[in-house]
Each structure stands twice: as structure tokens, then as C-alpha cells.
Design a protein around this motif. Sequence first.
Motif, mmCIF file in Angstrom:
data_model
loop_
_atom_site.group_PDB
_atom_site.id
_atom_site.type_symbol
_atom_site.label_atom_id
_atom_site.label_comp_id
_atom_site.label_asym_id
_atom_site.label_seq_id
_atom_site.Cartn_x
_atom_site.Cartn_y
_atom_site.Cartn_z
ATOM 1 N N LEU A 39 38.880 47.188 28.774
ATOM 2 C CA LEU A 39 39.802 47.486 29.866
ATOM 3 C C LEU A 39 41.189 47.014 29.436
ATOM 4 O O LEU A 39 41.417 45.817 29.265
ATOM 5 C CB LEU A 39 39.348 46.767 31.142
ATOM 6 C CG LEU A 39 40.231 46.931 32.375
ATOM 7 C CD1 LEU A 39 40.192 48.367 32.888
ATOM 8 C CD2 LEU A 39 39.781 45.978 33.479
ATOM 9 N N THR A 40 42.106 47.948 29.243
ATOM 10 C CA THR A 40 43.410 47.658 28.663
ATOM 11 C C THR A 40 44.498 47.954 29.686
ATOM 12 O O THR A 40 44.578 49.073 30.196
ATOM 13 C CB THR A 40 43.637 48.525 27.408
ATOM 14 O OG1 THR A 40 42.502 48.391 26.549
ATOM 15 C CG2 THR A 40 44.886 48.105 26.665
ATOM 16 N N THR A 41 45.295 46.959 30.001
ATOM 17 C CA THR A 41 46.375 47.126 30.980
ATOM 18 C C THR A 41 47.703 47.064 30.251
ATOM 19 O O THR A 41 47.902 46.225 29.379
ATOM 20 C CB THR A 41 46.308 45.995 32.024
ATOM 21 O OG1 THR A 41 44.997 45.976 32.592
ATOM 22 C CG2 THR A 41 47.327 46.214 33.133
ATOM 23 N N ILE A 46 35.470 42.972 38.488
ATOM 24 C CA ILE A 46 36.147 43.172 37.193
ATOM 25 C C ILE A 46 37.661 43.113 37.385
ATOM 26 O O ILE A 46 38.375 42.418 36.647
ATOM 27 C CB ILE A 46 35.739 44.532 36.573
ATOM 28 C CG1 ILE A 46 34.263 44.515 36.169
ATOM 29 C CG2 ILE A 46 36.623 44.855 35.373
ATOM 30 C CD1 ILE A 46 33.740 45.884 35.748
ATOM 31 N N ALA A 47 38.156 43.847 38.387
ATOM 32 C CA ALA A 47 39.610 43.907 38.599
ATOM 33 C C ALA A 47 40.169 42.520 38.952
ATOM 34 O O ALA A 47 41.216 42.116 38.453
ATOM 35 C CB ALA A 47 39.940 44.918 39.699
ATOM 36 N N ALA A 48 39.424 41.800 39.790
ATOM 37 C CA ALA A 48 39.900 40.474 40.213
ATOM 38 C C ALA A 48 40.007 39.530 39.016
ATOM 39 O O ALA A 48 40.956 38.742 38.902
ATOM 40 C CB ALA A 48 38.948 39.893 41.265
ATOM 41 N N ALA A 49 39.029 39.623 38.103
ATOM 42 C CA ALA A 49 39.052 38.744 36.933
ATOM 43 C C ALA A 49 40.108 39.192 35.930
ATOM 44 O O ALA A 49 40.835 38.363 35.367
ATOM 45 C CB ALA A 49 37.666 38.732 36.277
ATOM 46 N N ALA A 99 48.373 46.335 39.467
ATOM 47 C CA ALA A 99 47.424 46.406 38.350
ATOM 48 C C ALA A 99 45.989 46.414 38.869
ATOM 49 O O ALA A 99 45.160 47.206 38.402
ATOM 50 C CB ALA A 99 47.640 45.229 37.396
ATOM 51 N N ALA A 100 45.695 45.553 39.845
ATOM 52 C CA ALA A 100 44.326 45.505 40.376
ATOM 53 C C ALA A 100 43.954 46.840 41.008
ATOM 54 O O ALA A 100 42.832 47.335 40.851
ATOM 55 C CB ALA A 100 44.206 44.367 41.397
ATOM 56 N N THR A 101 44.903 47.441 41.719
ATOM 57 C CA THR A 101 44.640 48.737 42.352
ATOM 58 C C THR A 101 44.355 49.807 41.300
ATOM 59 O O THR A 101 43.397 50.582 41.424
ATOM 60 C CB THR A 101 45.849 49.153 43.219
ATOM 61 O OG1 THR A 101 46.101 48.130 44.173
ATOM 62 C CG2 THR A 101 45.582 50.466 43.924
ATOM 63 N N MET A 102 45.183 49.830 40.240
ATOM 64 C CA MET A 102 44.974 50.829 39.187
ATOM 65 C C MET A 102 43.652 50.592 38.467
ATOM 66 O O MET A 102 42.943 51.521 38.125
ATOM 67 C CB MET A 102 46.136 50.811 38.181
ATOM 68 C CG MET A 102 47.474 51.196 38.756
ATOM 69 S SD MET A 102 47.457 52.723 39.714
ATOM 70 C CE MET A 102 47.259 53.920 38.421
ATOM 71 N N ARG A 106 40.821 51.869 40.599
ATOM 72 C CA ARG A 106 40.834 53.334 40.584
ATOM 73 C C ARG A 106 40.241 53.891 39.297
ATOM 74 O O ARG A 106 39.409 54.799 39.327
ATOM 75 C CB ARG A 106 42.283 53.822 40.675
ATOM 76 C CG ARG A 106 42.683 54.243 42.048
ATOM 77 C CD ARG A 106 44.047 54.875 41.986
ATOM 78 N NE ARG A 106 44.827 54.440 43.127
ATOM 79 C CZ ARG A 106 46.100 54.703 43.310
ATOM 80 N NH1 ARG A 106 46.771 55.383 42.397
ATOM 81 N NH2 ARG A 106 46.723 54.303 44.376
ATOM 82 N N VAL A 107 40.698 53.334 38.170
ATOM 83 C CA VAL A 107 40.251 53.868 36.879
ATOM 84 C C VAL A 107 38.773 53.541 36.655
ATOM 85 O O VAL A 107 38.010 54.385 36.165
ATOM 86 C CB VAL A 107 41.132 53.328 35.736
ATOM 87 C CG1 VAL A 107 40.582 53.737 34.388
ATOM 88 C CG2 VAL A 107 42.561 53.833 35.892
ATOM 89 N N LEU A 108 38.358 52.339 37.034
ATOM 90 C CA LEU A 108 36.945 51.974 36.890
ATOM 91 C C LEU A 108 36.067 52.907 37.725
ATOM 92 O O LEU A 108 35.052 53.413 37.251
ATOM 93 C CB LEU A 108 36.731 50.516 37.331
ATOM 94 C CG LEU A 108 37.282 49.443 36.389
ATOM 95 C CD1 LEU A 108 37.384 48.103 37.106
ATOM 96 C CD2 LEU A 108 36.413 49.313 35.139
#
Lengths: 293, 165
Positions: free
Chosen positions: A217-219, A249-252, A274-277, A280-282
Motif C-alpha cells: 500500500l503506497t501513499t 489497514i487505513a488507520a494503521a 489519505a485514510a479516505t483514499m 476507497r482504493v482498498l
Amino acid sequence: MKAPAFQYARPASVDDACALLAQHGGDARILAGGQSMFATLNLRLSAPSLLVDINRIPALQGITADAEPGLVRIGALVRHAETAASSVVAREVPLVAMAMHHVAHPAVRNRGTTCGSLALADPSAEMPACAIALDATLVLQSRDGGMRRVAAADYFQGLYETARRDDELLVEVLFPSRRPGEVFGFDELSRRHGDFALVGVALRARIDAGVIRDLRLTTFATDPMPVVSGAAARIAEGERWSPALGEAIAAAAVRELEPDTNHAGGPEVKRLQAATMMRRVLAATFGRGAAHD
Amino acid sequence: MNDLLETGVEEAGISFVLNGRPVRHVVPVRRNLVDFLRHDLGLTAAHVGCEVGVCGACNVRVDGAVVRGCLMLAVQVDGLAVDTIEGMNDSGEIAGLQRAFVACNALQCGYCTPGMLMTACELLRQNACPSRGEIRDAISGNYCRCTGYQSIVDAVALAAQGGQP
């Protein structure tokens, strides 16, 4: 404003280009698409003494499937538009095909190059994130035919900083071809479609017997360079998809970001975006797959 | 090719095809393409807006692809073909789009119009029947400060239908 004065050279071969880079060092800039460089010249943010225009070097053209077993080669002169339209890229490197839709606007895609985006290493650009998510290899050449290969994870070193030396030319990028069971996701938030991302997410993973493996998972656009979440990979490994897993996952993953404050907002805003994106992507990547299991 | 271009010059002789006709000129290498077209050749349809590639007013066509005239050097079109709105007007290539822009009131001050026509023309060549979403996507790289875009989308859609008003 207008660009400051510089000299212009148009070498006919990679060797000639590398000779110029060896001679002029950091005072020279390589001109491929120039879509970011001319903006910085016109704003007088950079003032190179020499532009080395590589646009007439045939060896730098072309997208090749199986350039080496399991690798797709994209040459330094391949325009974003060519990458976006490529059936080889669509089939073998779907993440790059997905990301291309977000790269700038048509007139810029017609001129800007996929390797140029990697060479520049803008933190808000799509291609560096894809290269890192996919473990791409960047091929650098210097005088006298010296070649070296650098993994994307080692190539990007900070804000506009890469492992490329001043005497080296990025001649191509090698993306691994899609392997069985691999899935990909990409999305970004921007003020206007095609503008640089405020935050973006690129991911690669495998689905094996209904469970998630090897999540990358790359931000990007939040930090000086794209960030691969180690926590996301640990939490997802061996799990079946659920919205609750996506939340975890997003929270971590968002805790591993260190966003700067800039015109687009402060760290809290960017973590929220970032968490929202990520969610969404996950969900877009795994949600559909899970429904079929 | 000029051998000096292998090592570095501040000025270069270029020859290229402009709107179907061969042109030769000597240019300072720092001269960007849109300034060259406007100031040196007097072709003022392509406009200079932002000079950083975001507004699209300077769009011209180089070897068949629309590019930003402010993000390319004049010396780079040596040996290539350049089309501007003047040439595309004279050839009739954009006549349908022009009629549709007038019919839909898709131009007010007109500053962005040449760039919009460039972009719309390329879109319709690649996709003869675009959806409104695809039209919006295509013109997302062109700023317009008067129309609010709605009438431009209308015009491109009308032109795509082969549209007489």
C-alpha cells in the motif's frame, strides 16, 4: 516570465548524451518531455547552463513486452500518451495504466515522458508511486557504456532526490509483468482532474485462495517521497477482505505518514484525506474480488 | 543536422513545416515555441497565458499531437510539422467546431478559444462521439474564465454530432 539563457545540445546517441553529462555535471539538465522543467525555467526556479535534448535518440524509444523474461521495458522517450494507449502496458502493468488516467492533461501527456516523471521524482506525481509499489527497476547509463540498475525502493531518496548521479542518464524503466493472482488499485484526490495529487494511493497485492498476500500500500503526495506501509502489509497478510479490515489497514497506514503543512492544508487534513483514499482504493481493489470468493 | 547541436549552442537554424509550408529561421535556443510563433512569425492565435503549462491557451499541434507551446522550445521543432489555429482555420479542419462554438456561445473574450479548439479537435479525431464526461475530461487542461465551460461542452458535443445548429 521567460527562461534564462542556456546552451542547447541535441546529441544523436546515448553515448554522446552521457559524454555531455560527464563534461558538464550538475550544470546540465536532460531534456526529454520538459513538461516540468520548462515550468521551472520559466519561473526562474532553475538555471542550468546546458540542456541536453535526448529527443532524437532512437534507442530510447519504445515499450517492449518481455524485454527480459517477465519485465516490460519503457524507454526514456516514451510519452505518457503512448504509455496510456499501450496494450502491452494495459495487459502487463495494469497499475501504470490505471494511474495514467490521472497524469496531467492531454497536451501535457502528449509530450511528457513516463521516465521523465521518474527522473524528476516529484512527490505528487503518479509514476514514482507506481514504480515503488511494483518494485520497478531503473536503468542508468553513464559515459563509456557504464550501466547500472537501481531498484525503485533505493532510487527515490527524498524530495526531488534520486540515486541518479549528475553524469547518468535514466535510459529505461523495467516494470515486472503482472503475475497470477495479482491485483492493483489506484486513485488520487486533486483540485482539478489531471492536476498534481493532494494525496494519492497506489497498491499491489496478491489474492491467494481468497486471502490477501504481499500488500504494498503506497501513499504519495503527503510526504517527500512515496511511503509503503509496513503496518498495512502485516495487518492484511493472510486475511480475507472485509470493510473492517480496510478500516484497520487505513488507520494503521496513516500513522506512518508524516505530512508537511503546505498550501493544501496541515497534517490532520492530509491524514484524513489519505485514510479516505486508502479505504476507497482498498475497497475497490478487494471488495469485488471478495464478492466472488 | 547542425553538428554544433551535438555540443551546445545559444542560437540555431531550424527548418520545419508550418501549416503545410516549409519555413526556415534562426532562433535563440531559449525562445519557446509560442513566443516564436507569435513574435517572430506573427501567428497570434496561440496565446500566452500562464507560461507554466496549466492553462492551455498556448496549445499548438506538433507532428500531429497537441502540445503546450510554452513548454517546448522553438529549436525543438526542427524537422517536424507544426499546425496552428490559423492553418487549421484555412484548411477547414475546424470549421464544424468553429460553427458550433458560435452557435452555443462557447466563446466570450476568446482568449482561451484557440487552445480549446486545438484540444477539442484532437479529442474528436480520437473519439468521434465523446460523452459529456469525456469532453470535460479532455478540456480539463484548458482554462476558461468567461463561459463556465458549460457552453464549451455543449459546442464540442454539437460538433461531434456533425452538428449544424
